[in-house]
Design a protein around this motif. Sequence first.
Motif, short mmCIF file in Angstrom:
data_model
loop_
_atom_site.label_atom_id
_atom_site.label_comp_id
_atom_site.label_asym_id
_atom_site.label_seq_id
_atom_site.Cartn_x
_atom_site.Cartn_y
_atom_site.Cartn_z
N LEU A 1 0.82 -1.21 0.00
CA LEU A 1 0.00 0.00 0.00
C LEU A 1 0.86 1.26 0.00
CD1 LEU A 1 -2.75 -1.14 2.53
CD2 LEU A 1 -2.77 -1.29 0.02
N ASN A 2 2.14 1.13 0.27
CA ASN A 2 3.04 2.29 0.22
C ASN A 2 3.16 2.83 -1.20
OD1 ASN A 2 3.56 2.04 2.96
ND2 ASN A 2 5.37 0.76 2.65
N ALA A 3 2.78 2.01 -2.18
CA ALA A 3 2.86 2.45 -3.58
C ALA A 3 1.68 3.34 -3.96
CB ALA A 3 2.90 1.23 -4.50
N ALA A 4 0.67 3.38 -3.13
CA ALA A 4 -0.53 4.15 -3.46
C ALA A 4 -0.28 5.66 -3.40
CB ALA A 4 -1.66 3.80 -2.49
N LYS A 5 -1.02 6.40 -4.20
CA LYS A 5 -0.95 7.85 -4.16
C LYS A 5 -1.45 8.37 -2.80
CE LYS A 5 -3.71 8.28 -7.70
NZ LYS A 5 -4.48 8.77 -8.89
N LYS A 6 -1.00 9.56 -2.43
CA LYS A 6 -1.41 10.13 -1.14
C LYS A 6 -2.92 10.26 -1.03
CE LYS A 6 2.51 12.79 0.65
NZ LYS A 6 3.00 14.14 1.03
N GLN A 7 -3.56 10.65 -2.14
CA GLN A 7 -4.99 10.89 -2.11
C GLN A 7 -5.81 9.62 -2.38
OE1 GLN A 7 -2.76 11.93 -4.26
NE2 GLN A 7 -3.59 12.40 -6.29
N CYS A 8 -5.14 8.49 -2.52
CA CYS A 8 -5.85 7.25 -2.82
C CYS A 8 -6.70 6.81 -1.62
CB CYS A 8 -4.85 6.15 -3.18
SG CYS A 8 -5.60 4.57 -3.60
N GLU A 9 -7.91 6.33 -1.91
CA GLU A 9 -8.80 5.82 -0.87
C GLU A 9 -8.50 4.33 -0.66
OE1 GLU A 9 -12.90 6.68 -1.82
OE2 GLU A 9 -12.27 8.45 -2.94
N LEU A 10 -8.30 3.92 0.61
CA LEU A 10 -7.96 2.54 0.93
C LEU A 10 -9.07 1.88 1.73
CD1 LEU A 10 -4.24 3.08 2.07
CD2 LEU A 10 -5.06 2.42 -0.21
N TYR A 11 -9.43 0.66 1.32
CA TYR A 11 -10.47 -0.09 2.01
C TYR A 11 -9.98 -1.52 2.25
CZ TYR A 11 -13.58 3.67 0.43
OH TYR A 11 -14.18 4.88 0.20
N ASN A 12 -10.15 -2.00 3.47
CA ASN A 12 -9.75 -3.35 3.84
C ASN A 12 -10.95 -4.28 3.68
OD1 ASN A 12 -8.88 -5.71 4.98
ND2 ASN A 12 -8.24 -4.82 6.91
N SER A 13 -10.92 -5.13 2.67
CA SER A 13 -12.07 -5.99 2.39
C SER A 13 -12.27 -7.09 3.42
CB SER A 13 -11.93 -6.62 1.00
OG SER A 13 -10.82 -7.49 0.93
N ALA A 14 -11.27 -7.31 4.29
CA ALA A 14 -11.43 -8.32 5.35
C ALA A 14 -12.57 -7.94 6.29
CB ALA A 14 -10.14 -8.48 6.13
N LYS A 15 -12.89 -6.65 6.32
CA LYS A 15 -13.94 -6.16 7.21
C LYS A 15 -15.22 -5.80 6.44
CE LYS A 15 -10.42 -4.15 10.25
NZ LYS A 15 -9.92 -2.89 10.89
N MET A 16 -15.29 -6.22 5.16
CA MET A 16 -16.41 -5.82 4.31
C MET A 16 -17.17 -7.03 3.78
SD MET A 16 -14.25 -2.96 2.15
CE MET A 16 -15.60 -2.29 1.18
N THR A 17 -18.44 -6.80 3.44
CA THR A 17 -19.23 -7.82 2.76
C THR A 17 -19.11 -7.60 1.25
OG1 THR A 17 -21.22 -6.43 2.68
CG2 THR A 17 -20.90 -7.81 4.65
N LEU A 18 -19.56 -8.57 0.48
CA LEU A 18 -19.55 -8.42 -0.98
C LEU A 18 -20.33 -7.17 -1.39
CD1 LEU A 18 -19.06 -9.40 -3.89
CD2 LEU A 18 -21.07 -10.88 -3.65
N GLU A 19 -21.47 -6.98 -0.78
CA GLU A 19 -22.30 -5.82 -1.12
C GLU A 19 -21.56 -4.51 -0.85
OE1 GLU A 19 -25.78 -5.03 1.37
OE2 GLU A 19 -26.95 -4.70 -0.48
N GLU A 20 -20.83 -4.44 0.26
CA GLU A 20 -20.09 -3.23 0.60
C GLU A 20 -18.94 -2.99 -0.37
OE1 GLU A 20 -20.89 -3.18 5.45
OE2 GLU A 20 -19.19 -4.31 4.61
N VAL A 21 -18.28 -4.05 -0.81
CA VAL A 21 -17.20 -3.92 -1.80
C VAL A 21 -17.76 -3.34 -3.09
CG1 VAL A 21 -15.62 -5.20 -3.29
CG2 VAL A 21 -15.74 -5.73 -0.84
N ILE A 22 -18.87 -3.90 -3.54
CA ILE A 22 -19.46 -3.44 -4.80
C ILE A 22 -19.94 -2.00 -4.69
CG2 ILE A 22 -21.31 -3.85 -6.47
CD1 ILE A 22 -19.01 -5.91 -6.49
N THR A 23 -20.44 -1.62 -3.53
CA THR A 23 -20.90 -0.24 -3.33
C THR A 23 -19.74 0.74 -3.48
OG1 THR A 23 -22.73 -0.90 -1.89
CG2 THR A 23 -21.96 1.36 -1.69
N VAL A 24 -18.58 0.40 -2.90
CA VAL A 24 -17.40 1.26 -3.02
C VAL A 24 -16.99 1.39 -4.48
CG1 VAL A 24 -14.93 1.43 -2.50
CG2 VAL A 24 -16.54 0.82 -0.70
N ILE A 25 -16.99 0.27 -5.20
CA ILE A 25 -16.61 0.30 -6.61
C ILE A 25 -17.59 1.13 -7.42
CG2 ILE A 25 -16.34 -1.11 -8.70
CD1 ILE A 25 -15.30 -3.37 -6.91
N LYS A 26 -18.88 0.93 -7.17
CA LYS A 26 -19.93 1.67 -7.90
C LYS A 26 -19.79 3.17 -7.68
CE LYS A 26 -24.97 1.69 -8.49
NZ LYS A 26 -25.28 3.07 -8.06
#
Length: 253
Positions: free
Chosen positions: A41-66
């Motif tokens: 994750l150190n390669a990510a841009k400063k303004q990049c939004e980071l989400y840990n899917s270990a704490k998310m449901t499939l629906e929540e992952v898709i919502t972030v992508i949408k």
Amino acid sequence: MVYFVGAGTGAVDLITVRGMRLLEEADVIIYAGSLVNPELLNAAKKQCELYNSAKMTLEEVITVIKTAEEQGKMTVRLHTGEPSIYGAVREQMDELDELGICYESCPGVSACFGAAASLNLEYTLPGIAQSLIITRMEGKTKVPETESIESFAAHRTSMAIYLSTGMLKELSERLIAGGYEKETPAALIYKATWKEEEAYICTIETLSDTAEQHHITKTAVVLVGDVITHQHYYKSRLYAPDFSTEFRRAKEI
């Protein structure tokens, strides 16, 4: 656009060049926090939004992508290893298909290949094995009856067994019942290619004892087969002097 990226087996520099470039360009990264090396994750841009899917449901992952798509942002879905092997990516892709969201896949290095590199193995030694079976024991995810450990063991070829570290005693019994000799070489590789990697050579019969002795209860891949001790194999015909190829004529002996 969404990119499913394989993070590799653990070592940061085992992600592909393409995968690293996509990480650097991403506006949103949804990463498998339970297994992906956080140093990536150190390669990510400063303004990049980071989400840990270990704490998310499939629906929540898709919502972030949408939401990211609606904002014109590029998303990287960062999976451990190679996403096509136990990556649960198809269900995400089907959801994206329904939403009309485009996606591409970027391959990664799976654990069995990281483990082979750590042990300097060749899974397909002539005269010993010419196939590699990748499988798992049944847990919360069911395994088809036609893909039982016993049915695969009957081939007595190279095997890489994922997600089964907590069931090693049963695994050994089923491998032996299927056709392997109990003295068949085996290996237990914990966190292959990570800094904290541990690798142990044993036999099918002693897999459970080896894990118990070294306090390994998860995050390990089991390898089985005579290729592990790489003895009594035949040399490849590819480099034999009396063998012709498209690029080299056979030499008279």
